[in-house]
Design a protein around this motif. Structure first.
Motif, short mmCIF file in Angstrom:
data_model
loop_
_atom_site.label_atom_id
_atom_site.label_comp_id
_atom_site.label_asym_id
_atom_site.label_seq_id
_atom_site.Cartn_x
_atom_site.Cartn_y
_atom_site.Cartn_z
N ALA A 137 0.70 -1.29 0.17
CA ALA A 137 -0.04 -0.18 0.07
C ALA A 137 0.91 1.25 0.11
CB ALA A 137 -1.01 0.09 1.09
N ASN A 138 1.87 1.20 0.74
CA ASN A 138 2.63 2.32 0.79
C ASN A 138 3.52 2.59 -0.53
OD1 ASN A 138 2.08 2.91 3.69
ND2 ASN A 138 3.95 1.85 4.29
N SER A 160 2.52 1.75 -3.43
CA SER A 160 1.52 2.16 -4.38
C SER A 160 1.37 3.53 -4.37
CB SER A 160 0.31 1.25 -4.09
OG SER A 160 -0.61 1.72 -5.07
N ARG A 161 1.16 3.87 -2.94
CA ARG A 161 0.98 5.53 -2.77
C ARG A 161 2.16 6.46 -3.27
NH1 ARG A 161 0.39 5.15 2.20
NH2 ARG A 161 -1.52 4.33 2.27
N ARG A 162 3.29 5.82 -2.91
CA ARG A 162 4.45 6.37 -3.36
C ARG A 162 4.49 6.59 -4.94
NH1 ARG A 162 10.46 5.75 -1.24
NH2 ARG A 162 11.76 6.22 -3.24
N GLU A 192 1.93 6.75 -7.13
CA GLU A 192 0.98 7.52 -7.49
C GLU A 192 1.36 9.02 -7.12
OE1 GLU A 192 -2.56 6.28 -5.50
OE2 GLU A 192 -2.75 4.49 -6.63
N ARG A 193 1.99 9.18 -6.02
CA ARG A 193 2.28 10.74 -5.83
C ARG A 193 3.69 11.03 -6.76
NH1 ARG A 193 2.00 10.69 0.91
NH2 ARG A 193 -0.17 11.00 1.04
N ALA A 221 6.39 12.25 0.08
CA ALA A 221 5.25 12.72 0.57
C ALA A 221 5.39 14.37 0.63
CB ALA A 221 4.63 12.35 1.92
N TYR A 229 5.02 15.86 -2.88
CA TYR A 229 3.91 15.91 -3.53
C TYR A 229 2.94 16.87 -2.75
CZ TYR A 229 -1.19 14.14 -3.53
OH TYR A 229 -2.37 13.91 -3.95
#
Length: 466
Positions: A319-320, A322-324, A326-327, A376, A379
């Motif tokens: 999940a982390n 994937s978020r990384r 995407e950002r 993060a 982003y």
């Protein structure tokens, strides 16, 4: 216009020579003596360039191929490929130096005039080999081995016959022209064991009646081959672990690595696991191999997915990451495109100075060593730049607020529309009645806020304000 020659009495000397050459080609079957000697004379004297190229034409032929293919009485009325074949026939008297020199000169000149044979060029050969493999897959290579290899062909079997023995000593071939697996492997630049795997696969298929037996095959012979998908039935499924070895061999060839070393690793999974656990480079190589294999291995893909789904820590990491990703992609899109999608869904063009700062954030986000916190921050930094850009422009700020409100109103409208067909009168209870009443009050309050503009809008379109 059709020209018919019943007599050659009125032909010029050059036309008479062409006429005789065509007669030798057509009526005498292109016998070596007549055809080859006449062709040599036509080429040496340049006769083909001294006759008209067609009906009502005075211009001679400019291309030798046109002369060969032109209809009589102007040309030979033949196909160039047939002439090429006849050129390969040996003149009966080429043992005589004068005749041999004449034939060599003629063949060289005709070859020059016709140019390279398109059917024998490297492109044509590649196309034929590609087509054979596309149609029959591994059977193509199996046939090459089956018709060319006889295990032990150069030793034994024929040594008692002096004529065969002498040839075997010189070429390594038996009386059918076949060679040993070792000799074939040397010519192919591969190993004898690999050649024999193809040989044994063909042997199994021949026993099953799928392909001709070895004694029915000779070098160069083509036969009809089975469907490509049947090859695996005979090449990998027989003999214990043969399939694994063949798969490893194919990968070793593709990667240019040692087949022997790869087999050693495959036969010692415990050692492989130890190396992966103890060495980061080995672990990374294993990871890359698994990713490559997942493209074609559905079971492996499903097993890894189940492993991740059943492990809370792995799920969190996925999940982390994937978020990384995407950002990082969001920052890259803004930095490279110079445009951004706002929170309300609008796409705005960014000033040059904002794009330059976004590029700086992208460098941080794309750094392989960047921590999740750094990504993060990059982003969020780009989002702040976009917000500041909107706030600096009153019109853009008003457009953003308007888009945000419209987005909420449309979502609310769709939600209300989704329950409009439900029999509310039958199922409504006190709580639902209270909630609908509160919703109506909220809508009325919004209507009051925009009432002045609603009235002017209705007057503008000929309506009445309520």
């Amino acid at each position: 216009m059709t020209v018919r020659i019943d007599s050659n009495n009125y032909l010029t000397d050059e036309q008479q020579q062409v006429y005789q050459l065509r007669e030798s080609l057509e009526r005498n079957g292109g016998t070596p003596v007549g055809f080859l000697e006449l062709l040599a004379a036509v080429v040496t004297d340049g006769t083909w360039q001294k006759v008209p190229s067609g009906v009502n034409k005075d211009e001679p032929f400019t291309e030798f191929a046109e002369f060969i293919e032109a209809k009589p009485p102007f040309g030979l009325g033949a196909k160039t490929e047939n002439v090429r074949i006849l050129l390969q026939i040996r003149h009966p008297h080429e043992g005589v130096a004068r005749i041999r020199e004449q034939m060599d000169t003629m063949r060289a000149e005709v070859g020059r005039l016709l140019g390279a044979d398109p059917e024998e060029g490297p492109v044509a050969r590649d196309a034929r080999h590609f087509g054979a493999y596309a149609r029959s897959g591994g059977w193509t290579f199996g046939l090459m081995v089956a018709r060319s290899v006889r295990p032990g062909a150069s030793t034994g079997g024929y040594r008692d016959k002096q004529d065969h023995s002498d040839r075997n000593e010189r070429t390594g071939q038996d009386d059918q022209g076949k060679v040993s697996a070792n000799r074939f492997a040397v010519l192919a630049g591969t190993s004898a064991p690999r050649v024999m795997r193809f040989y044994r696969a063909w042997e199994r298929a021949a026993t099953a009646g799928v392909v001709p037996a070895f004694d029915q095959l000779v070098p160069g012979l083509d036969v009809e081959l089975p469907a490509a998908e049947l090859w695996g039935e005979y090449f990998t499924r027989f003999e214990q672990t043969t399939g694994r070895r063949e798969s490893i061999a194919q990968q070793a060839e593709a990667a240019g690595t040692s087949y022997t070393e790869a087999v050693k690793v495959a036969h010692n999974p415990a050692a492989l696991r130890t190396a992966i656990l103890g060495d980061a480079k080995t672990a990374d190589a294993a990871r890359k191999a698994l990713v490559d294999r997942m493209e074609d291995d559905v079971d492996l893909r499903a097993n890894l997915a189940r492993t991740v789904a059943s492990d809370p820590e792995l799920k969190k990491v996925v999940a982390n990451e994937s978020r990384r990703a995407e950002r990082t992609e969001y920052v890259r899109h803004v930095a490279e495109g110079g445009k951004a999608k706002t929170a309300a869904g609008r796409v705005v063009e960014l000033p040059e100075e904002v794009k330059a700062k976004a590029v700086e954030h992208l460098a941080v986000a794309q750094d392989p060593q960047a921590t999740p916190e750094a990504v993060a921050e990059a982003y969020e930094g780009v989002q702040r730049l976009i917000e500041a850009t909107i706030e600096a422009d009153p019109k853009s700020q008003a457009d953003e607020q308007r888009a945000r409100v419209r987005k909420v109103l449309m979502s609310t409208f769709k939600s209300i529309a989704s329950v409009s067909e439900v029999p509310l009168a039958d199922i409504a209870d006190e709580e639902m009645i209270r909630e609908v009443s509160e919703l109506q009050d909220s809508v009325n309050a919004l209507a009051d806020l925009v009432a002045p503009k609603m009235g002017s809008h209705l007057r503008a379109v000929g309506g009445k304000a309520v």
